[in-house]
Design an enzyme around this catalytic site. Structure first.
Site, short mmCIF file in Angstrom:
data_model
loop_
_atom_site.label_atom_id
_atom_site.label_comp_id
_atom_site.label_asym_id
_atom_site.label_seq_id
_atom_site.Cartn_x
_atom_site.Cartn_y
_atom_site.Cartn_z
N CYS A 109 0.89 -1.17 0.00
CA CYS A 109 0.00 0.00 0.00
C CYS A 109 0.92 1.21 0.00
O CYS A 109 1.22 1.78 1.04
CB CYS A 109 -0.87 0.00 1.25
N ALA A 110 1.40 1.58 -1.17
CA ALA A 110 2.62 2.38 -1.23
C ALA A 110 2.44 3.89 -1.30
O ALA A 110 3.31 4.64 -0.86
CB ALA A 110 3.45 1.92 -2.42
N ALA A 111 1.35 4.36 -1.88
CA ALA A 111 1.24 5.80 -2.16
C ALA A 111 0.95 6.59 -0.88
O ALA A 111 0.25 6.09 0.00
CB ALA A 111 0.12 6.04 -3.17
N GLY A 113 4.26 7.28 -1.00
CA GLY A 113 5.58 6.74 -1.31
C GLY A 113 6.73 7.10 -0.39
O GLY A 113 7.87 6.78 -0.71
N ASN A 114 6.47 7.71 0.74
CA ASN A 114 7.60 8.01 1.65
C ASN A 114 8.31 6.74 2.07
O ASN A 114 9.54 6.67 2.07
CB ASN A 114 7.11 8.74 2.91
N ASP A 137 -0.56 0.35 -5.33
CA ASP A 137 -1.60 1.14 -4.66
C ASP A 137 -2.89 1.04 -5.45
O ASP A 137 -2.90 1.06 -6.67
CB ASP A 137 -1.19 2.60 -4.46
N ASP A 184 1.16 -1.22 4.87
CA ASP A 184 0.87 0.04 5.56
C ASP A 184 -0.50 0.52 5.04
O ASP A 184 -0.58 1.48 4.28
CB ASP A 184 1.99 1.05 5.22
N CYS A 235 -1.10 4.42 11.12
CA CYS A 235 -1.03 5.70 11.85
C CYS A 235 -2.32 5.84 12.65
O CYS A 235 -2.91 6.92 12.72
CB CYS A 235 -0.76 6.87 10.93
N1 SAM Z 1 2.82 3.74 2.72
C1 SAM Z 1 2.40 5.06 2.26
C2 SAM Z 1 3.50 6.07 2.55
O1 SAM Z 1 4.33 5.83 3.43
O2 SAM Z 1 3.57 7.10 1.87
C3 SAM Z 1 1.08 5.47 2.90
C4 SAM Z 1 -0.01 4.47 2.63
S1 SAM Z 1 -1.63 4.99 3.10
C5 SAM Z 1 -1.60 4.80 4.81
C6 SAM Z 1 -2.62 3.63 2.60
C7 SAM Z 1 -2.69 3.42 1.08
O3 SAM Z 1 -3.28 2.13 0.85
C8 SAM Z 1 -3.57 4.40 0.33
O4 SAM Z 1 -2.81 5.08 -0.62
C9 SAM Z 1 -4.63 3.52 -0.33
O5 SAM Z 1 -4.98 3.96 -1.63
C10 SAM Z 1 -3.94 2.18 -0.38
N2 SAM Z 1 -4.80 0.99 -0.46
C11 SAM Z 1 -5.99 0.76 0.14
N3 SAM Z 1 -6.46 -0.47 -0.17
C12 SAM Z 1 -5.53 -1.04 -0.96
C13 SAM Z 1 -5.43 -2.30 -1.63
N4 SAM Z 1 -6.41 -3.22 -1.53
N5 SAM Z 1 -4.35 -2.55 -2.38
C14 SAM Z 1 -3.35 -1.62 -2.51
N6 SAM Z 1 -3.41 -0.41 -1.92
C15 SAM Z 1 -4.48 -0.12 -1.17
#
Ligand code: SAM
Length: 307
Positions: A109-111, A113-114, A137, A184, A235
């Site tokens: 769950c990368a975006a 992207g930090n 993502d 994440d 978080c």
């Molecule tokens: N790890 C990121 C960072 O450090 O910048 C923050 C991630 S954010 C907490 C959670 C992300 O999970 C969101 O961008 C969301 O779109 C994504 N997400 C939610 N469900 C998902 C899925 N089934 N597969 C992949 N990504 C998913």
């Protein structure tokens, strides 16, 4: 609810992008912006009389600490990607994942992207690194943002895909060398200080449904055939999304038989609740956002007998 004083009290953190800039240049840059570097921190006044001091964090490498309220969004090093604004707590998951020289890694769950970039940096500390980094993502726009930011930070060859991680096939030969996965996922965000006034009462139904999604996505990561470590982070400060998810995942037979929780950051004092002392929590009291990190490691003996 939190008092204003508490809300204003977390520090501001800025991580050096070691692929673009070294520590000395970063320090000189901030000095040229009228900050001053502090080597001997005074407990009462860590940022000096003028609050314009900054220092290197004790727990996370290459992380500068600034006084609460310092706004670096328009800083030229931040804009050109030499410095990354990343809260201290959110630096722990990639460090716990600790990719090594030839690991293939997935950031599920990368975006935006930090953490993906931090994993990339850790992989690049090995000059001959041959590992692949996959970043997924679900959200199209956030994946675009992820790609854009990885580009600004100078990351090359990250395989960033707009895909539901739950639909990524753990048995696909493409992922047979994946040893480390970071999960994440979306969470209630109840740990984020800026959200405090929005989340005065956490919605029970929402937390329940988030926890069930988090459990599903964490189990999916644990089902990758050769994965050796899966780090789970949020978080959120709710027990349901953190220790609750870890507890229910550990009750699944295949997890119980093959994985254990690793005791991460033993020097960090704030541990998981309900007896989950191998995991860590971060809180406003640590001058960071609220956060949770757990690390699942495959049992070596079990792995041998599976072969
Ligand atoms: N790890 C990121 C960072 O450090 O910048 C923050 C991630 S954010 C907490 C959670 C992300 O999970 C969101 O961008 C969301 O779109 C994504 N997400 C939610 N469900 C998902 C899925 N089934 N597969 C992949 N990504 C998913």
């Amino acid at each position: 609810t939190k008092s204003n004083q508490e809300l204003e009290s977390i520090f501001r953190y800025a991580r050096i992008n070691i692929l673009k800039c070294n520590k000395e240049d970063a320090i000189q840059h901030f000095i040229s912006e009228n900050f001053h570097f502090i080597e001997n921190i005074e407990k009462e006044k860590p940022f000096g009389d003028d609050n314009k001091g900054f220092y290197l964090d004790f727990d996370v490498p290459n992380l500068f600490v600034f006084a609460s309220g310092t706004d670096l969004h328009q800083d030229t090093f931040v804009i050109n990607g030499s410095i990354i604004l990343q809260d201290k707590a959110s630096c722990f998951p990639a460090l716990a994942l600790n990719p090594s020289v030839s690991d293939d890694v997935i950031d599920a769950c990368a975006a935006p992207g930090n953490k993906t970039f931090q994993i990339y940096e850790l992989m690049k500390q090995f000059p001959n690194n041959s590992g692949k980094l996959f970043a997924f993502d679900l959200d199209f726009q956030r994946t675009e943002l992820l790609r854009k930011r990885l580009n600004v930070f100078g990351a090359k060859n990250v395989i960033a895909q707009n895909e539901d991680f739950l639909k990524v096939n753990p048995n696909d030969p493409l992922f047979s060398s994946v040893k480390k996965i970071l999960v994440d996922p979306s969470c209630s965000g109840t740990g984020i200080i800026a959200n405090q006034n929005i989340f005065e009462s956490a919605n029970e139904e929402r937390i329940k449904s988030l926890a069930s999604f988090q459990k599903k996505i964490l189990l999916h990561a644990l089902s990758f055939k050769n994965v050796e470590r899966v780090v789970y982070s949020t978080c959120s400060i709710t027990i349901e999304e953190n220790e609750g998810v870890v507890d229910s995942v550990l009750k699944e037979d295949f997890v119980q038989n093959s994985f254990h929780l690793e005791n991460i950051f033993p020097k960090w004092k704030r541990r998981g609740l309900n007896g989950f002392v191998s995991c860590i929590r971060c809180s406003f009291e640590d001058k960071t956002n609220g956060f949770f990190v757990a690390s699942f490691v495959r049992n070596l003996s079990q792995k041998k007998s599976n072969k």
